[in-house]
Design an enzyme around this catalytic site. Structure first.
Site, PDB file in Angstrom:
ATOM      1  N   HIS A   1       3.014   7.699   7.586  1.00  0.00           N
ATOM      2  CA  HIS A   1       3.965   7.423   6.517  1.00  0.00           C
ATOM      3  C   HIS A   1       5.383   7.766   6.963  1.00  0.00           C
ATOM      4  O   HIS A   1       5.589   8.623   7.819  1.00  0.00           O
ATOM      5  CB  HIS A   1       3.573   8.190   5.250  1.00  0.00           C
TER       6      HIS A   1
ATOM      7  N   SER B   1       0.834  -1.195   0.000  1.00  0.00           N
ATOM      8  CA  SER B   1       0.000   0.000   0.000  1.00  0.00           C
ATOM      9  C   SER B   1       0.873   1.250   0.000  1.00  0.00           C
ATOM     10  O   SER B   1       1.943   1.269  -0.590  1.00  0.00           O
ATOM     11  CB  SER B   1      -0.963  -0.044   1.193  1.00  0.00           C
TER      12      SER B   1
ATOM     13  N   ASP C   1       3.796  12.219   8.799  1.00  0.00           N
ATOM     14  CA  ASP C   1       2.438  12.627   9.146  1.00  0.00           C
ATOM     15  C   ASP C   1       1.836  11.795  10.280  1.00  0.00           C
ATOM     16  O   ASP C   1       0.635  11.849  10.518  1.00  0.00           O
ATOM     17  CB  ASP C   1       1.529  12.527   7.923  1.00  0.00           C
TER      18      ASP C   1
END
Length: 256
Positions: free
Chosen positions: A190, A13, A187
């Site tokens: 990530h 992902s 963040d």
């Protein structure tokens, strides 16, 4: 595949899709394996294991004339998001997540006798940083917790032990760094360059210790077109040339 180099595929992902940005771990692996293996990126932001299973035959066709030597897989962060009341969204119950990851592993292992697989488990997250960075009027509330990341990480690690697969336990590896909550993320979720460095270190450790033939650790793999040449850089004596093929002086980190 051009040149016939071994192929390494990064499949997962957003932590995979973003792995070539901001000093990411994919870009670092591509540098480490320059002239040794081709690193292919197959990352899909927002995906869970259900979507991954839908495309396994397209991303990894069993009849391909060239099969990857290594596939590094990351899924779980989106699966672990809390379910939405509508039934929509990326949440996958943990038992189904385990079953889906098992199917992904079985498909990859069936590609060839020489295809090796490494799973990455869910990393931890900084919940406060993530809430501040994902507040939006476009999206419904996204509920992620460090506790559910732990549960899905442990499920991935347990499955790998059961299936005799190599695994990087990112949930624990990252938390060995005292300032992981502020240093490892862009963040809250990530990975920053510092977080990616941990991923690279752990992957290289697995590759170095794995009893695989051939060995896929970068120091054990041949460098393409590494023979001496009169066209190499001229030595200070002016009587010979110096072959720079194995130089790593450009790297900030002397990877082992």
């Amino acid at each position: 595949m051009l040149g016939g180099r071994p192929v390494f595929v990064l499949f997962g992902s957003s932590i995979v899709q973003f792995s070539f940005s901001n000093g990411g771990w994919g870009a670092t692996l591509a540098d480490i394996y320059a002239r040794k293996a081709d690193i292919l990126l197959r990352g899909y932001i927002g995906w869970n294991t259900r979507r991954a299973l839908q495309v396994m035959d397209k991303v990894f066709p069993k009849d391909s004339p060239v099969q990857p030597s290594l596939v590094i897989v990351y899924f779980g962060g989106n699966d672990s998001i809390a379910p939405h009341s509508s039934g929509l969204g990326p949440h996958v119950p943990i038992d189904e997540y385990i079953d889906n990851m098992r199917k992904i592993a079985e498909h990859l292992k069936s590609l060839s006798e020489k295809t090796r697989v490494i799973f990455l488990s869910c990393p931890p997250l900084n919940e406060e940083m993530l809430r501040n960075s994902t507040s939006s009027t476009i999206l419904s509330e996204i509920v992620r917790t460090n506790e559910t990341c732990r549960l899905y990480s442990e499920a991935c690690v347990s499955l790998c032990k059961e299936m005799d697969l190599k695994v990087v336990d990112l949930w624990n590896a990252m938390q060995k760094r005292e300032d992981w909550m502020t240093a490892c993320f862009t963040d809250g979720l990530h990975l920053s360059e510092e977080g990616s460095e941990i991923v690279v270190e752990e992957i290289l450790k697995v590759l170095k210790e794995a009893d695989w033939d051939p060995c896929l650790h970068w120091k054990s793999m041949p460098t393409e077109f590494a023979e001496d040449s009169p066209y190499d850089l001229v030595s200070s004596s002016g009587e010979s040339t110096i072959n720079p093929s194995e130089w790593t002086i450009h790297r900030k980190i002397p990877w082992d």
